[in-house]
Design a protein around this motif. Sequence first.
Motif, mmCIF file in Angstrom:
data_model
loop_
_atom_site.group_PDB
_atom_site.id
_atom_site.type_symbol
_atom_site.label_atom_id
_atom_site.label_comp_id
_atom_site.label_asym_id
_atom_site.label_seq_id
_atom_site.Cartn_x
_atom_site.Cartn_y
_atom_site.Cartn_z
ATOM 1 N N ALA A 109 0.841 -1.193 0.000
ATOM 2 C CA ALA A 109 0.000 0.000 0.000
ATOM 3 C C ALA A 109 0.879 1.247 0.000
ATOM 4 O O ALA A 109 1.967 1.244 0.581
ATOM 5 N N PRO A 110 0.435 2.323 -0.617
ATOM 6 C CA PRO A 110 1.199 3.576 -0.585
ATOM 7 C C PRO A 110 1.160 4.199 0.798
ATOM 8 O O PRO A 110 0.252 3.910 1.593
ATOM 9 N N PRO A 111 2.116 5.059 1.130
ATOM 10 C CA PRO A 111 2.146 5.684 2.458
ATOM 11 C C PRO A 111 0.849 6.392 2.831
ATOM 12 O O PRO A 111 0.479 6.430 4.012
ATOM 13 N N ARG A 112 0.152 6.954 1.847
ATOM 14 C CA ARG A 112 -1.082 7.691 2.162
ATOM 15 C C ARG A 112 -2.175 6.780 2.717
ATOM 16 O O ARG A 112 -3.126 7.243 3.327
ATOM 17 N N ALA A 113 -2.025 5.450 2.505
ATOM 18 C CA ALA A 113 -3.020 4.513 3.031
ATOM 19 C C ALA A 113 -2.962 4.424 4.549
ATOM 20 O O ALA A 113 -3.891 3.906 5.176
ATOM 21 N N LEU A 114 -1.869 4.914 5.148
ATOM 22 C CA LEU A 114 -1.742 4.849 6.601
ATOM 23 C C LEU A 114 -2.866 5.617 7.289
ATOM 24 O O LEU A 114 -3.368 5.177 8.326
ATOM 25 N N HIS A 115 -3.256 6.748 6.728
ATOM 26 C CA HIS A 115 -4.308 7.567 7.349
ATOM 27 C C HIS A 115 -5.589 6.758 7.513
ATOM 28 O O HIS A 115 -6.192 6.741 8.601
ATOM 29 N N ASP A 116 -6.015 6.076 6.448
ATOM 30 C CA ASP A 116 -7.252 5.298 6.521
ATOM 31 C C ASP A 116 -7.130 4.158 7.523
ATOM 32 O O ASP A 116 -8.084 3.857 8.257
ATOM 33 N N LEU A 117 -5.961 3.523 7.571
ATOM 34 C CA LEU A 117 -5.759 2.416 8.511
ATOM 35 C C LEU A 117 -5.783 2.917 9.947
ATOM 36 O O LEU A 117 -6.393 2.285 10.823
ATOM 37 N N LEU A 158 -0.239 -2.527 13.366
ATOM 38 C CA LEU A 158 -1.651 -2.157 13.269
ATOM 39 C C LEU A 158 -2.289 -2.919 12.122
ATOM 40 O O LEU A 158 -1.655 -3.150 11.083
ATOM 41 N N GLY A 159 -3.539 -3.304 12.291
ATOM 42 C CA GLY A 159 -4.249 -3.983 11.219
ATOM 43 C C GLY A 159 -5.742 -3.771 11.327
ATOM 44 O O GLY A 159 -6.266 -3.409 12.382
ATOM 45 N N HIS A 160 -6.416 -3.991 10.209
ATOM 46 C CA HIS A 160 -7.874 -3.868 10.195
ATOM 47 C C HIS A 160 -8.424 -4.750 9.076
ATOM 48 O O HIS A 160 -7.817 -4.880 8.012
ATOM 49 N N ALA A 161 -9.539 -5.380 9.361
ATOM 50 C CA ALA A 161 -10.214 -6.193 8.347
ATOM 51 C C ALA A 161 -11.719 -6.078 8.541
ATOM 52 O O ALA A 161 -12.202 -6.167 9.674
ATOM 53 N N ASP A 162 -12.440 -5.864 7.443
ATOM 54 C CA ASP A 162 -13.899 -5.821 7.556
ATOM 55 C C ASP A 162 -14.453 -7.242 7.453
ATOM 56 O O ASP A 162 -13.704 -8.228 7.361
ATOM 57 N N GLU A 196 -7.355 5.543 11.105
ATOM 58 C CA GLU A 196 -8.736 5.891 11.443
ATOM 59 C C GLU A 196 -9.569 4.643 11.701
ATOM 60 O O GLU A 196 -10.359 4.586 12.659
ATOM 61 N N ALA A 197 -9.399 3.621 10.871
ATOM 62 C CA ALA A 197 -10.149 2.379 11.065
ATOM 63 C C ALA A 197 -9.736 1.702 12.365
ATOM 64 O O ALA A 197 -10.581 1.171 13.104
ATOM 65 N N GLY A 198 -8.431 1.743 12.676
ATOM 66 C CA GLY A 198 -7.957 1.155 13.922
ATOM 67 C C GLY A 198 -8.508 1.883 15.137
ATOM 68 O O GLY A 198 -8.834 1.251 16.153
ATOM 69 N N ALA A 199 -8.614 3.203 15.056
ATOM 70 C CA ALA A 199 -9.154 3.978 16.180
ATOM 71 C C ALA A 199 -10.621 3.633 16.424
ATOM 72 O O ALA A 199 -11.058 3.503 17.569
ATOM 73 N N ARG A 200 -11.379 3.480 15.349
ATOM 74 C CA ARG A 200 -12.795 3.108 15.500
ATOM 75 C C ARG A 200 -12.919 1.707 16.101
ATOM 76 O O ARG A 200 -13.764 1.469 16.970
ATOM 77 N N GLN A 201 -12.078 0.799 15.641
ATOM 78 C CA GLN A 201 -12.123 -0.571 16.161
ATOM 79 C C GLN A 201 -11.734 -0.606 17.626
ATOM 80 O O GLN A 201 -12.345 -1.322 18.436
ATOM 81 N N ARG A 202 -10.722 0.183 17.989
ATOM 82 C CA ARG A 202 -10.277 0.229 19.383
ATOM 83 C C ARG A 202 -11.376 0.772 20.287
ATOM 84 O O ARG A 202 -11.601 0.264 21.384
ATOM 85 N N ALA A 203 -12.086 1.792 19.810
ATOM 86 C CA ALA A 203 -13.167 2.375 20.601
ATOM 87 C C ALA A 203 -14.316 1.387 20.790
ATOM 88 O O ALA A 203 -14.906 1.303 21.868
ATOM 89 N N SER A 204 -14.611 0.606 19.752
ATOM 90 C CA SER A 204 -15.740 -0.323 19.844
ATOM 91 C C SER A 204 -15.413 -1.540 20.690
ATOM 92 O O SER A 204 -16.300 -2.119 21.323
ATOM 93 N N ARG A 205 -14.124 -1.923 20.729
ATOM 94 C CA ARG A 205 -13.733 -3.124 21.477
ATOM 95 C C ARG A 205 -13.116 -2.790 22.832
ATOM 96 O O ARG A 205 -12.781 -3.705 23.593
ATOM 97 N N HIS A 224 -10.516 -3.573 1.851
ATOM 98 C CA HIS A 224 -11.200 -4.406 2.842
ATOM 99 C C HIS A 224 -10.292 -4.830 3.996
ATOM 100 O O HIS A 224 -10.784 -5.200 5.065
ATOM 101 N N ALA A 225 -8.993 -4.805 3.785
ATOM 102 C CA ALA A 225 -8.067 -5.218 4.850
ATOM 103 C C ALA A 225 -6.736 -4.514 4.662
ATOM 104 O O ALA A 225 -6.309 -4.258 3.527
ATOM 105 N N SER A 226 -6.096 -4.196 5.783
ATOM 106 C CA SER A 226 -4.782 -3.545 5.756
ATOM 107 C C SER A 226 -3.952 -4.041 6.924
ATOM 108 O O SER A 226 -4.491 -4.435 7.967
ATOM 109 N N MET A 227 -2.642 -3.999 6.758
ATOM 110 C CA MET A 227 -1.712 -4.307 7.830
ATOM 111 C C MET A 227 -0.539 -3.357 7.753
ATOM 112 O O MET A 227 -0.073 -3.024 6.654
#
Length: 284
Positions: free
Chosen positions: A151-159, A216-220, A161-170, A200-203
């Motif tokens: 993934a390009p470096p700019r993909a870090l922002h989305d990851l 950090l990782g996220h998967a829908d 943000e997704a990680g923060a939402r997941q952390r808040a929910s769990r 759909h998924a990042s690491m």
Amino acid sequence: MKWYWQVFDPASVPVSGAFQQSAAYAMAAQATGAQMDVANLVEAGGQSLAQVQTLRRGPLQVVLRGPVWTVPLDVATRHRALRKLARTTRALIVLPEQSAAGLGIIPLMTPRHVALWDLSPEPADLRAAMAGKWRNALRAAERRQLKVTLAPPRALHDLVEAGARQRASRHYVALPPRFTRAIPQNALRLWHWRQAGCRHASMCFVRHGSWATYHLGHADLIARESGAHRVMLWHAALALRAEGVTTLDLGDVNSEDAPGLARFKLGTGAALHRLGATSLVLPG
């Protein structure tokens, strides 16, 4: 043997060992307002025996996953070294990579465990060392022809943000997003799986010397059902190995609170590594 701790150039930190003892960690921590100090254990003849990076929190100096011993030292010598290090601080707390115990070292918390994956064997041997169910699930995901790419470096922002939402929910604790954004870009390794224009998924991994750390990782739901994270982790491990990484730190293993995640990490063939107990070190 006569040896002593000396203040070291903060830019000169260990090139191998845990992420918390790396230059990448120091740079991110400093960018978010923390103060990092580095010390070098030097023998009378000038040989370096260990390096340690400490995080200063008010009157406390905190050692996370260190010191990094640059030569083999026995338990008694490591004990004496920590007691000497405590002389240079007002209060020293250590979470050591290896067990540290004895007079003047007071345990505060029970030891944690992490999963360390030795990437030095050949890829075929790495695959053979996986747990059977893990390997079969990886094979099934590969048959779906999932295309995992860098993934390009700019993909870090989305990851982040997704990680923060997941952390808040769990409701679990992790390093803040601003810390991740401050990690030097040349240390980051990002992979993702996209389908029909959607991610759909990042690491995210951090490369530090001969080690790398899963950060950090996220998967829908689609990614979880397809097994994308297994394919992604396997591709990342092979790519890191090709760079010269010999140890991939997959992070904490907690079989009581997160048994599924513990099985996932250890199913790769990673070894369970017991850290030393978090302890207060008295000067000695």
